[in-house]
Design a protein around this motif. Structure first.
Motif, PDB file in Angstrom:
ATOM      1  N   TYR A 461      49.344 -85.955  51.954  1.00  0.00           N
ATOM      2  CA  TYR A 461      48.906 -85.286  50.733  1.00  0.00           C
ATOM      3  C   TYR A 461      47.437 -85.619  50.507  1.00  0.00           C
ATOM      4  O   TYR A 461      47.031 -86.793  50.521  1.00  0.00           O
ATOM      5  CB  TYR A 461      49.735 -85.718  49.523  1.00  0.00           C
ATOM      6  CG  TYR A 461      49.347 -84.981  48.258  1.00  0.00           C
ATOM      7  CD1 TYR A 461      49.725 -83.660  48.066  1.00  0.00           C
ATOM      8  CD2 TYR A 461      48.590 -85.614  47.280  1.00  0.00           C
ATOM      9  CE1 TYR A 461      49.363 -82.976  46.915  1.00  0.00           C
ATOM     10  CE2 TYR A 461      48.218 -84.938  46.118  1.00  0.00           C
ATOM     11  CZ  TYR A 461      48.616 -83.611  45.945  1.00  0.00           C
ATOM     12  OH  TYR A 461      48.251 -82.931  44.815  1.00  0.00           O
ATOM     13  N   THR A 462      46.635 -84.564  50.280  1.00  0.00           N
ATOM     14  CA  THR A 462      45.195 -84.722  50.109  1.00  0.00           C
ATOM     15  C   THR A 462      44.751 -84.015  48.845  1.00  0.00           C
ATOM     16  O   THR A 462      45.129 -82.852  48.608  1.00  0.00           O
ATOM     17  CB  THR A 462      44.432 -84.143  51.318  1.00  0.00           C
ATOM     18  OG1 THR A 462      44.926 -84.741  52.516  1.00  0.00           O
ATOM     19  CG2 THR A 462      42.951 -84.406  51.194  1.00  0.00           C
ATOM     20  N   THR A 463      43.963 -84.714  48.043  1.00  0.00           N
ATOM     21  CA  THR A 463      43.346 -84.138  46.853  1.00  0.00           C
ATOM     22  C   THR A 463      41.848 -84.013  47.088  1.00  0.00           C
ATOM     23  O   THR A 463      41.206 -84.976  47.541  1.00  0.00           O
ATOM     24  CB  THR A 463      43.621 -85.017  45.618  1.00  0.00           C
ATOM     25  OG1 THR A 463      45.026 -85.176  45.440  1.00  0.00           O
ATOM     26  CG2 THR A 463      43.030 -84.383  44.374  1.00  0.00           C
ATOM     27  N   TYR A 464      41.287 -82.832  46.789  1.00  0.00           N
ATOM     28  CA  TYR A 464      39.870 -82.566  47.048  1.00  0.00           C
ATOM     29  C   TYR A 464      39.082 -82.557  45.732  1.00  0.00           C
ATOM     30  O   TYR A 464      39.561 -82.066  44.700  1.00  0.00           O
ATOM     31  CB  TYR A 464      39.699 -81.214  47.750  1.00  0.00           C
ATOM     32  CG  TYR A 464      40.387 -81.144  49.088  1.00  0.00           C
ATOM     33  CD1 TYR A 464      39.737 -81.552  50.239  1.00  0.00           C
ATOM     34  CD2 TYR A 464      41.691 -80.677  49.185  1.00  0.00           C
ATOM     35  CE1 TYR A 464      40.373 -81.490  51.478  1.00  0.00           C
ATOM     36  CE2 TYR A 464      42.330 -80.610  50.418  1.00  0.00           C
ATOM     37  CZ  TYR A 464      41.673 -81.022  51.548  1.00  0.00           C
ATOM     38  OH  TYR A 464      42.301 -80.966  52.760  1.00  0.00           O
ATOM     39  N   ALA A 465      37.873 -83.099  45.802  1.00  0.00           N
ATOM     40  CA  ALA A 465      36.999 -83.098  44.626  1.00  0.00           C
ATOM     41  C   ALA A 465      36.536 -81.670  44.341  1.00  0.00           C
ATOM     42  O   ALA A 465      36.225 -80.904  45.258  1.00  0.00           O
ATOM     43  CB  ALA A 465      35.805 -84.009  44.863  1.00  0.00           C
ATOM     44  N   LEU A 482      49.443 -80.298  50.800  1.00  0.00           N
ATOM     45  CA  LEU A 482      50.601 -81.101  51.191  1.00  0.00           C
ATOM     46  C   LEU A 482      51.093 -80.590  52.541  1.00  0.00           C
ATOM     47  O   LEU A 482      51.320 -79.381  52.713  1.00  0.00           O
ATOM     48  CB  LEU A 482      51.720 -80.996  50.157  1.00  0.00           C
ATOM     49  CG  LEU A 482      53.062 -81.625  50.538  1.00  0.00           C
ATOM     50  CD1 LEU A 482      52.919 -83.142  50.679  1.00  0.00           C
ATOM     51  CD2 LEU A 482      54.135 -81.276  49.525  1.00  0.00           C
ATOM     52  N   THR A 483      51.282 -81.498  53.495  1.00  0.00           N
ATOM     53  CA  THR A 483      51.739 -81.134  54.838  1.00  0.00           C
ATOM     54  C   THR A 483      52.895 -82.027  55.234  1.00  0.00           C
ATOM     55  O   THR A 483      52.796 -83.264  55.140  1.00  0.00           O
ATOM     56  CB  THR A 483      50.602 -81.262  55.869  1.00  0.00           C
ATOM     57  OG1 THR A 483      49.531 -80.407  55.489  1.00  0.00           O
ATOM     58  CG2 THR A 483      51.091 -80.889  57.255  1.00  0.00           C
ATOM     59  N   LEU A 484      53.999 -81.433  55.667  1.00  0.00           N
ATOM     60  CA  LEU A 484      55.175 -82.141  56.153  1.00  0.00           C
ATOM     61  C   LEU A 484      55.479 -81.680  57.559  1.00  0.00           C
ATOM     62  O   LEU A 484      55.390 -80.478  57.862  1.00  0.00           O
ATOM     63  CB  LEU A 484      56.390 -81.885  55.251  1.00  0.00           C
ATOM     64  CG  LEU A 484      56.228 -82.152  53.756  1.00  0.00           C
ATOM     65  CD1 LEU A 484      57.483 -81.747  53.019  1.00  0.00           C
ATOM     66  CD2 LEU A 484      55.907 -83.620  53.504  1.00  0.00           C
ATOM     67  N   ASN A 485      55.865 -82.608  58.439  1.00  0.00           N
ATOM     68  CA  ASN A 485      56.233 -82.275  59.817  1.00  0.00           C
ATOM     69  C   ASN A 485      57.441 -83.097  60.230  1.00  0.00           C
ATOM     70  O   ASN A 485      57.621 -84.244  59.781  1.00  0.00           O
ATOM     71  CB  ASN A 485      55.073 -82.553  60.779  1.00  0.00           C
ATOM     72  CG  ASN A 485      53.967 -81.526  60.660  1.00  0.00           C
ATOM     73  OD1 ASN A 485      54.111 -80.389  61.086  1.00  0.00           O
ATOM     74  ND2 ASN A 485      52.858 -81.944  60.060  1.00  0.00           N
ATOM     75  N   SER A 486      58.270 -82.508  61.101  1.00  0.00           N
ATOM     76  CA  SER A 486      59.453 -83.217  61.598  1.00  0.00           C
ATOM     77  C   SER A 486      59.715 -82.831  63.034  1.00  0.00           C
ATOM     78  O   SER A 486      59.413 -81.714  63.475  1.00  0.00           O
ATOM     79  CB  SER A 486      60.690 -82.893  60.743  1.00  0.00           C
ATOM     80  OG  SER A 486      61.013 -81.512  60.859  1.00  0.00           O
TER      81      SER A 486
END
Length: 863
Positions: A461-465, A482-486
């Protein structure tokens, strides 16, 4: 009634008579075993013990419990006086039942004859032939020497245990065995070598005005890499070109400065970019393969031992403690570290399992400090100049902290300052964590769960200014992501069926984009199938949105040799994607075949909704040692046919042969080793005018190899400069079995952009022959299959020589020098023997020296 009574009495008397006869026969059999004798029970060259046995014709009856103890087979007494043993790793039960004159192994049953077994004083004596048939071993009985031996004891637990111990011993001494006999450090000439890289991309419609061209010239100057490059920017007809010039040096063993670059190159820090200036660091040029060690622990049970393997190679081992627990430090590398564990029980039981540990590229060894500093003019229009200061420290074996500053100066916009701090590491062996904060840019958290190679889950999860004007480090207008991988392998033993999934949610000032995908991969015969489902949702800030769902299927057809020499070499791939309404979105099909060892052809057709319609494609790809090229033809149904050609390669000057060699490239900042393999008749290590090269010899340099030509010349290119690489001459390719390389292993450090000349001398070796004698009851006799250790007193290299069936031994290709001939002391201790080692001197002779008449006498007692 009287008749019936008489018949019953007759049957009773007959039964008693038969029983008495059977007991009499059994007693007669046991009486015939009066030849009781003490024999030496020997299990190969593994172990031996003196036991009491009984002779039964040509066979011998052995005490079963003593044999099981010697072979380390777990067993227990049965209530009926028999014996039960469990054979590992199969887990089958071997049951001896004296009351029923039978023996069983799993579902296999065998009725025993009276001359094959008997019991006495609580011990079960069983035929050696029966034991061998059940366990898959062969007994040899010599009554003249009173010896019963197993020729090959490999199937027995004791032999497997000792083999594991020997492998562990080799593992512990592997570092010593890999010590090179000759080490050549880095040369730093004022000027040497020359490399020219080139690439050409030309379209058929505008050969000179379109396409792209590039070239780069590299040399070794003052021990570093001087690089000059020129490439087109855009179409050549526009006249825009990009020039690059730089010098970089590496000091691998320096403590404070290991790398320095002047001119054009990449900046330091986690978000590198191209600058024209300088960069300096103490980070290694190439990080070592092993980062450090990570502890693996668990519970097994008393008496167990465990080994850890990576890629089939033993990397660690341990034995459990009194509580049945194990703990071992396993060497780890950057990236994924899958480790296979094999646990061995006290009586041959085997258990296997897998664990994995992933190391991200930011992690450093414990207490390791690294810095990087760079500054220069930007090579892009985003900024006029930039600078970076980067600091990293290994807090522990699992955690590394990183901090620094990215600074950008711009002409018409305010400068940007981005201090950053990150923490990378792991929680246990399955959880990986990354935390990063960059002021005025991003705040990122990532976690990864990977207990084994069969299950991998990750989330980021990344929040950008949003307040930064014209940001450089972040995408314009993006707020968070938000990125999910399996990755799941439900049936690990099959290995062919996997399930993958991904989810992305990106929020920006214009709206929200969400996508998800679930796919599988499995194989049916020679066809690999990859079906998947994909869903996309685009939502705008004004409330409008659209959802699209797609079904896809990709297939790969592997070569089928049963179709013949022509059709059996074809491969094929197809792809199909449609919306959930079954409206086709795209479809393609291609077939390919290797026409020659360096030429592959692929042809097929593709179609995409909204594209150019049906398009036919034909591609030829050439991958040769001297050049890499491809040509493709595209024929859309509604447009003109076009063709493009691409050629890439390198020209290298080889000082050993004084010729220009060619490579597929690119070759900038690469290195090579070249020279001549020759017969060193006078043993001075140099090639004299009257000595000749040896053709057809295989030379291994690191992971690659080359074969010497008719004059003995060889060359290997594309190795890493500045780093040691091992050079080995393959002795099996030498024309004479008496010849042997003068140096078993040579460590060489090569400079950048050039060949390093290394001539490889081959010494005319000699022969060694003699005999091993062992003290027996009948006197001194030849000892078969005994390993002898021939140790070079100068280098410490050890060579194993095994005696023949009559005790003779013979070795060829022994290099000139002083040697010690002995026997492994651990083996002598197990056999209860001693031997006197011998000092041997092998002379140098062009015709091959000989040392004969050697005798190694194994006796019982002191030397």
């Amino acid at each position: 009634m009287k008749t019936g009574l008489r018949l019953r009495l007759l049957l009773i008397l007959l039964t008693l008579s038969l029983g008495l006869e059977g007991r009499a026969a059994a007693q007669a059999t046991q009486d015939s075993l009066a030849d009781a004798a003490l024999v030496e029970l020997r299990l190969g060259r593994v172990t031996s013990q003196t036991v009491q046995a009984y002779r039964a014709g040509r066979d011998v009856l052995l005490p079963l419990t003593q044999f099981f103890d010697l072979a380390e087979i777990g067993h227990r007494a049965a209530p009926d006086g028999g014996l039960v043993a469990q054979l590992e790793p199969s887990g089958l039960l071997l049951t001896v039942n004296p009351s029923k004159d039978s023996i069983s192994l799993g579902k296999r049953h065998l009725q025993l004859r009276p001359d094959q077994f008997f019991t006495r004083d609580g011990e079960v004596y069983l035929s050696a032939a029966v034991i061998g048939g059940l366990l898959g071993i062969e007994f040899n009985t010599d009554w003249s020497d009173l010896e019963v031996s197993v020729a090959d004891a490999t199937p027995l637990p004791v032999a497997r245990r000792l083999a594991r111990e020997a492998a562990r011993g080799r593992h512990l001494g592997s570092d010593d065995n890999n010590t090179p006999e000759l080490a050549l450090g880095l040369e730093r000439p004022r000027w040497n070598g020359i490399v020219l890289d080139y690439s050409v991309l030309t379209p058929s419609t505008d050969v000179l005005g379109g396409g792209a061209y590039s070239s780069a010239l590299g040399m070794d100057v003052l021990g570093g890499s001087l690089e000059l490059g020129l490439a087109t920017e855009g179409r050549p007809r526009d006249g825009r070109t990009r020039s690059d010039a730089s010098w970089s040096g590496v000091w691998r063993n320096s403590r404070y400065v290991t790398q320095l670059r002047l001119g054009d190159g990449l900046s330091t820090g986690p978000r590198s970019r191209t600058v024209r200036g300088f960069s300096v660091s103490n980070a290694p040029f190439l990080r070592p393969g092993t980062l450090g060690e990570i502890n693996y622990g668990g519970q097994l049970g008393p008496g167990w031992q465990i080994e850890a393997y990576r890629g089939g190679r033993l990397i660690a081992f341990d034995s459990v403690n009194a509580l049945g627990q194990f703990s071992m430090d396993v060497p780890i590398q950057y990236g994924e570290n899958p480790v296979d564990f094999i646990a061995y029980g006290p009586f041959g039981a085997v258990r296997e399992f897998n664990r994995t540990y992933r190391v991200v590229g930011d992690v450093l060894p414990v207490r390791r400090f690294e810095y990087g500093v760079s500054m220069g003019a930007c090579r892009t229009t985003e900024c006029s100049a930039s600078a970076n200061v980067d600091l990293r420290y290994g807090l522990s074996r699992r955690w590394t902290v990183q901090t620094g500053l990215d600074q950008f100066w711009r002409d018409s916009l305010p400068a940007l300052s981005h201090p950053y701090l990150s923490l990378s590491g792991s929680l246990g062996n399955a959880w990986g964590v990354q935390l990063e904060g960059v002021a005025n840019a991003v705040l990122r958290q990532a976690v990864r769960y990977e207990p084994s190679t069969d299950l991998q889950l990750s989330a980021e999860y990344t929040t950008y200014a949003s307040s930064t004007t014209a940001p450089i480090l972040t995408p314009l207008g993006r707020r968070n992501q938000l990125t999910l991988n399996s990755f799941i392998r439900p049936m690990p033993k099959s290995g062919l069926f996997v399930v993958t999934g991904s989810f992305d949610r990106i929020e920006s000032v214009s709206g929200l984009n969400t996508s998800a995908r679930v796919g599988t991969s499995f194989q049916l015969s020679q066809i690999r199938l990859l079906p998947s489902v994909r869903v996309e949702r685009n939502s705008l800030v004004n409330g409008q949105g659209r959802t699209n769902a797609f079904l896809a299927l990709s297939t790969f057809l592997l070569p089928r040799p049963e179709l013949g020499s022509f059709l059996g070499k074809f491969t094929a791939r197809t792809s199909y994607e449609s919306e959930t309404s079954l409206r086709t979105s795209s479809v393609s099909a291609f077939v390919s075949r290797l026409l020659t060892p360096g030429l592959r052809m692929e042809t097929g057709v593709s179609w995409m909704r909204g594209g150019l319609g049906t398009t036919f494609l034909l591609t030829f790809q050439t991958e040769l040692p001297s050049v890499r090229a491809s040509a493709s033809v595209s024929a859309p149904s509604g447009s003109a046919t076009t063709a493009t050609q691409f050629v890439q390669g390198s020209m290298l000057y080889n000082p050993s042969s004084r010729k220009v060699n060619f490579a597929a490239g690119p070759s900038m900042q690469r290195a090579g080793i070249a020279g001549r393999v020759f017969l060193d008749e006078n043993g001075n290590g140099r090639m004299d005018p009257d000595e000749h090269g040896i053709p057809g010899v295989r030379v291994r340099v690191g992971m690659t190899s080359a074969e010497s030509d008719s004059s003995g010349q060889y060359r290997v290119w594309d190795i890493s400069p500045y780093e040691p690489v091992l050079v080995v001459v393959d002795s099996l390719t030498l024309p004479s079995p008496l010849w042997t390389p003068s140096y078993g292993t040579i460590s060489v450090e090569a400079g950048p952009n050039r060949f390093r000349v290394l001539d490889l001398p081959v010494a005319p070796g000699g022969t060694l022959e003699g005999r091993v004698l062992e003290q027996t009851v009948a006197g001194m006799q030849g000892a078969a299959g005994l390993p002898l250790l021939l140790t070079n007193l100068r280098t410490g290299a050890v060579r194993t020589i095994v005696s023949f069936s009559d005790g003779d031994f013979y070795a060829i290709g022994v290099k000139p020098g002083e040697y010690d001939l002995s026997v492994d002391p651990h083996l002598l201790s197990r056999l209860g023997l001693t031997v006197r080692s011998q000092r041997i001197s092998m002379a140098s002779s062009a015709d091959g020296a000989e040392v004969t008449g050697l005798e190694m006498k194994l006796v019982r007692g002191e030397k």
